[in-house]
Design a protein around this motif. Sequence first.
Motif, short mmCIF file in Angstrom:
data_model
loop_
_atom_site.label_atom_id
_atom_site.label_comp_id
_atom_site.label_asym_id
_atom_site.label_seq_id
_atom_site.Cartn_x
_atom_site.Cartn_y
_atom_site.Cartn_z
N LYS A 193 3.45 -28.18 -55.50
CA LYS A 193 2.51 -27.62 -54.53
C LYS A 193 3.08 -26.39 -53.82
O LYS A 193 2.41 -25.37 -53.70
N VAL A 252 1.51 -22.63 -54.31
CA VAL A 252 0.96 -21.81 -53.24
C VAL A 252 1.80 -20.54 -53.07
O VAL A 252 1.28 -19.48 -52.72
N SER A 270 -6.90 -24.59 -57.16
CA SER A 270 -6.17 -25.32 -56.14
C SER A 270 -6.57 -26.79 -56.12
O SER A 270 -5.75 -27.66 -55.81
N VAL A 284 -3.69 -28.72 -54.05
CA VAL A 284 -3.47 -27.85 -52.89
C VAL A 284 -4.82 -27.59 -52.22
O VAL A 284 -5.82 -27.34 -52.91
N SER A 285 -4.87 -27.69 -50.90
CA SER A 285 -6.15 -27.51 -50.21
C SER A 285 -6.66 -26.09 -50.38
O SER A 285 -5.87 -25.14 -50.48
N ALA A 293 -5.37 -23.73 -47.77
CA ALA A 293 -4.05 -23.16 -48.03
C ALA A 293 -4.16 -21.96 -48.97
O ALA A 293 -3.45 -20.97 -48.82
N THR A 294 -5.08 -22.07 -49.93
CA THR A 294 -5.30 -20.96 -50.86
C THR A 294 -5.84 -19.73 -50.12
O THR A 294 -5.45 -18.59 -50.42
N THR A 349 1.22 -25.72 -44.75
CA THR A 349 -0.17 -25.95 -45.19
C THR A 349 -0.24 -26.92 -46.36
O THR A 349 -1.31 -27.48 -46.62
N VAL A 350 0.87 -27.12 -47.07
CA VAL A 350 0.86 -28.06 -48.20
C VAL A 350 1.71 -29.30 -47.94
O VAL A 350 1.65 -30.28 -48.70
#
Length: 534
Positions: A423, A427, A459, A464-465, A468-469, A526-527
């Motif tokens: 992750k 990112v 993502s 990964v949210s 966050a992307t 964020t991850v």
Amino acid sequence: MAKKRNIPHTYVIVFFIIIASAILTWIIPGGEFDRMDKLMPDGSTKSVIVDGSFHHVADQPQTWQVFSAFFQGFVNQADIIIFILLIGGAFWIMNASKAIDVGILAFLQFTKKLERIQFLKKLGVNNIVMVLIMLMFSSFGAIFGMSEETIAFIIVMIPLAISMGYDSITGMSMVYVAAHLGFAGAVLNPFTIGIAQGLSDIPLFSGIEYRLFCWFVINLVGFTIILRWANKVKKEPKISPMYAADEVWRKQHESQEVNFEYHTPKAAWYSYFMVLISLIGFSYFYPETTMRIGNSEFSGFVLPITTALFAIMGFFSLRKSIHFFILTLLLFTIVFLIVGVMGYGWYVKEIGTLFFTMGLASGIAMGSSPNEITKLFLDGVKDILSAGLIVGLAGGIIVILQDGKIIDTIMYGLSQSMNEMGKVASVGIMYVIQTGLNIIIPSGSAKAALTMPIMAPFSDLIGVSRQATVMAFQFGDGFTNMITPTSGVLIGCLGVAKIPYDVWFKWFWKIALAFVILGFLLLIPTVLFEMNGF
């Protein structure tokens, strides 16, 4: 004696970048994504990439096009170029009145009075003033994406910085860098965060809590770097690479040290009533204005209230001197710029027109004839013409990459590198891709439309949210704006400030690298942690 090495002219540097871009079109195969129109939350449509649609197309190697790219670059960047010329002409008219010199002198006298307060003296009055100025521009960058508008303020802030004992690099940083620190830490910027979140199908301006924290950290680091540099220059002016070149600015404003003749000609009153009647007319036709800040909006009698304030401040400034009346014109030009951008969606055409009108009103107030105003305007255009030319030349870089059909290929190849990574690494790769793409696609909204339809679904696959992307896009879009030669706004600001690009690059590249690293560090939480909106 060793021969002194000549530093290439900015035009030469840009030309060689165009040649390098043309060479890449012979090496990188052509490719394209299919695109479709997508309805945005604000009712507009954006051209977005169809997922999985990349395909190779016939190569379009560029040869003689390195020369025609200049022409197309001027066409594509025409709005920015004309904007710069209008700003230069308008401020030259204003400068003829010595109003800005009077304003700077009054400001410096005010700061000296503040130094009598021990607490403020200990903190440093100049430091407080600089932080407040930078905080204002950073807020503008974070809220409504101030970028092109900074060109107009460079003309005011460079002389101010020089008069405070600093250099043109400090003046440039107080405006352009500060605004783009806010742009990178965007909180409510509809042109980057709004579009990116809309294309990612997540609530607009969600995750604002962490983005506010990031904005604070980015500003803290950025302001500290700028203040440290400014104080070094203050103590030892010759350490600035712009010390010799800044002599132009020092000579231009050395008249601050003499006594000014304060007076108010009848023509100034004519200008006052002309502007006031026009504002009353606008207030009548647009009594209510809906101001938009991010995803929030409020309506009110903005124009009537602003017009009333101008009527009062304009009257009392005229009672004092024409210089203060013209400064009042400048102040309300800035106020109406903010109202126009946030309330009516103004861009460079409307903003350029606003400053052009300010210049005419200043010329009329001085009692200048139409021929005299025209001559002053043309003198200003001549003085700033080189800044407009370099913007057009830099636009040729994008033309070569687009016509060579390699932008989509570059993006597709980079996106494939994210497969089978953790992750944090994923990112990070997204961030690197966005940072790299910002060098060839400086437009944040264009890059969002290009990348988010691919990055957002991807993502989901790697856990990964999407938020966050979006953050990876936000940071990747922001920091390199302050150094990439393909940014028409950066090149325009440097041209107005009379700072050669190579000088700026040598001074700023380490700072830019530090911000890129800071951006990656801010992406890690964020991850790794659960946060609201993520």
